[in-house]
Design an enzyme around this catalytic site. Sequence first.
Site, PDB file in Angstrom:
ATOM      1  N   THR B 145      -3.769  -6.682   4.750  1.00  0.00           N
ATOM      2  CA  THR B 145      -4.078  -7.263   3.450  1.00  0.00           C
ATOM      3  C   THR B 145      -3.893  -6.241   2.336  1.00  0.00           C
ATOM      4  OG1 THR B 145      -5.765  -8.543   4.572  1.00  0.00           O
ATOM      5  CG2 THR B 145      -5.868  -8.498   2.178  1.00  0.00           C
ATOM      6  N   GLU B 146      -3.105  -6.592   1.343  1.00  0.00           N
ATOM      7  CA  GLU B 146      -2.900  -5.741   0.165  1.00  0.00           C
ATOM      8  C   GLU B 146      -2.456  -4.324   0.533  1.00  0.00           C
ATOM      9  OE1 GLU B 146      -2.960  -7.190  -2.598  1.00  0.00           O
ATOM     10  OE2 GLU B 146      -4.323  -8.891  -2.469  1.00  0.00           O
TER      11      GLU B 146
END
Lengths: 431, 430
Positions: B145-146
């Site tokens: 994530t990210e």
Amino acid sequence: MKVLMFGWEFPPHISGGLGTACYGLTKGLSKVDDLDITFVVPKAYGDEDQSKMQLVGANGVHIKQVQEHIQRFKSKHTYLEVESALIPYNDPDEYYSFRDSELYGKNKLFKVNKEGKLEFTGKYGANLIDEIYKYAYVASTISMDHEHDVIHAHDWLCYPAGIAAKEVSGKPLVIHVHATDFDRSGGSVNPKVFEIEKRGMDAADKIIAVSNLTRNIVIEKYGQSPDKVETVYNAVEPVSFEEKKAIKKGVKEKVVTFLGRITMQKGPEYFVEAAYQVLKRTDNVRFVMAGSGDMLEKMVARAAQLGISDRFHFTGFLKGDDVFHMFKLSDVYVMPSVSEPFGISPLEAMQSNVPVIISKQSGVSEILTHAVKVDYWDIDALADAIYGIIKYDSLSNIFKSKGKEEVDNLKWTNAAIHVHQVYSNTIKETV
Amino acid sequence: MKSVCLYFQVHQPLRLRRYRFFDIGNDHYYYDDFTNESIMRKIADECYLPSNKILLDLIKANDQKFKVSFSITGVALDQFVSYAPDVIESFKELAATGCVEFLAETYSHSLAALKNKEEFKSQVNAHVERIKLLFGQKPKVFRNTEMVYSDEIGKMVSAMGFKAMLTEGAKHVLGWKSPNYLYCNALNPKLKLLMRNYTLSDDIAFRFSDEGWKEWPLTTDKFVGWMSQFDEKEDLVNVFMDYETFGEHQKKESGIFEFLKSLPQAVLETKQFKFATPSELAKEYQPIAVAHVPNVISWADEERDLSAWLGNDLQDEAYGKLYELRDDVLELNDERLLKDWNYLQSSDHFYYMCTKFFSDGDVHSYFNPYDSPYDAFINYMNVLSDFKIRIAEMKVSSVPVNGTELAKKDEIIAQCKAEINALKKQIVDH
């Protein structure tokens, strides 16, 4: 006896306790024989309850001399303009959306519409001071058009209007102090608001204060003679519960509620800290902070910091029936105000069978017996009281039944009779 | 020959509805269906569908020499299924060309890697299964994530069997080193690292339509020209960005689609570059060095750290309170509860609570459905309170009332009591 009364707002268009109090009082006064009230507000919407009195909206008054130079008007009355950033309080509804700050005052002219009438917003906002002056200007016209024996002006927003009316008609002026800037600012008063308040009190023939607390402030801080100041307590309108539809309580825990503007005056931070203390000792409780104001974000952050946010909820500004719903869901109502001239909301809570805890620094604490009273700064005492009421049913039950009984006996008619006496005395004294 | 690795991130947050205090305990549905559907539909039409079509045409036109990679979050996939099934179909077509690699990530676009290893694993596995089912390929490369990454996270990912991982070529991690090489994890060198070239990536993703930028307008010739100026020895260029760049962040009118259409041709014509997927890079090149990342990095904001999601009081409180519930949720093993549990972990919720509005405020407010971080926090905590109530209620009703078991426990209590009394007596006697 004919009364010319100046207010700032009137139900259903209200944003604070002032409109509620004015409505209750005029309703009570309407029951007194031989009393005829003309109630003036900056903006009449047309849907107000006018059965008890004649309601005049200043926005509906015809001004003969259009385009009066505002500067001249101000110099005559020697009022000062207040920078718009120093408004004492905003309409909570519009807290996040300040109205257009464009002043017609820039060219120093009142803006008059085609029919020669001044336009008013009737709200607390960035142009508040401008509105107060316009209102005062119109008040002198109204005072000419409506015959009266006494003038009654509610709170500082209407003092200039009251003075203007008095200058025209020469009738005695009674001003009604619902709050002072000392309450709103916690001591660091806005000198310009103070000046308007002081001028109003100086010009008045009689001053009505909503509690002894306020009476003392008027005497001590505004240098008024004690003989001139009389305390008349507020009351509360009876509610009919049948009309309201019930709401289902979704949470099993006890609910402790704070309801009001989230500003320094109302002491929200003491509520948060007390909540933290109580939550350390019991799980069976939730706290709700209902309302909006300039301290809301600080309170949200503080609750998060204390790690109680799953038990401490915020609702934002509540309107109409939602206020009633909130009371219905509550097991304790807390008003930890730092300085509260009166405080009608605990009475409303008691009507809904909710035990209340109020600060000793509130006017309402002078008349209530069946309420817990604590110093606003005494977080431990506040936490103790909350804990006691949610934990011991016997305590909460006695507060409910006795409290309801007590609040049902507080009637606006009694306040009205008292106000009527003040009128009579004032007229007698000034003749 | 050098390689260009194009990677696109596909995600759409599942926005919560306005959940008021009065709803707590009364209403257990948390999502703003209308907003979610209308936004998904809009982006599908403006971005996903036209971009997918362009990519498919490019792959065919360039004789399989054009390759791209994607990771699509489970939250986005779920919303495609509900609101835009045509997007799923078009991704399936892309998958069928053999030139598109799908990467693994956390199912709900969560920050579980920072909190709970088990939760992280189970989310990644759920995502892998979903990708296998939809696109018929098992992801071998992971992207968190990210682009959240640290040495520890890399080690964990490596232990799960992934060959490579994508992350940010953050300035404070690489220093003087170039992102245009393959790196490897500091704790387990088996895991290859692809570092994003943020200058080139952001030239497209952020600056493409910025008329105040001195390089505007950006053409493919210019872009490929920059790539050809790289040092001879450099191996690869990692161009990673949000897929929504095409048609959403950069509007159709900016010419972004034309840029995309002519990029493969321009790159292949240089004869210096070819396109490669992350797995191919990992296989083909040798890592040049170890990347030391003791502190967690991400691809967000100027700081390239976690401060967009975690760190202020609001975020930490919400994040902490959420993960406290994990054991109970798993124990109850209820389908609806698990679904909400997944969605509530989405990092977007914490992103909305970010209070550092100054340098990156534009990007933040662009993605934010709330008026203020406080507003976002209040709403999320109200939802979480209801979620907790549901857990508590289900726990009560799921406890089997077993007479013998209770009797046994009573017995134990009685024994302990007797023991305590005996000990107390000893003290007194003493």
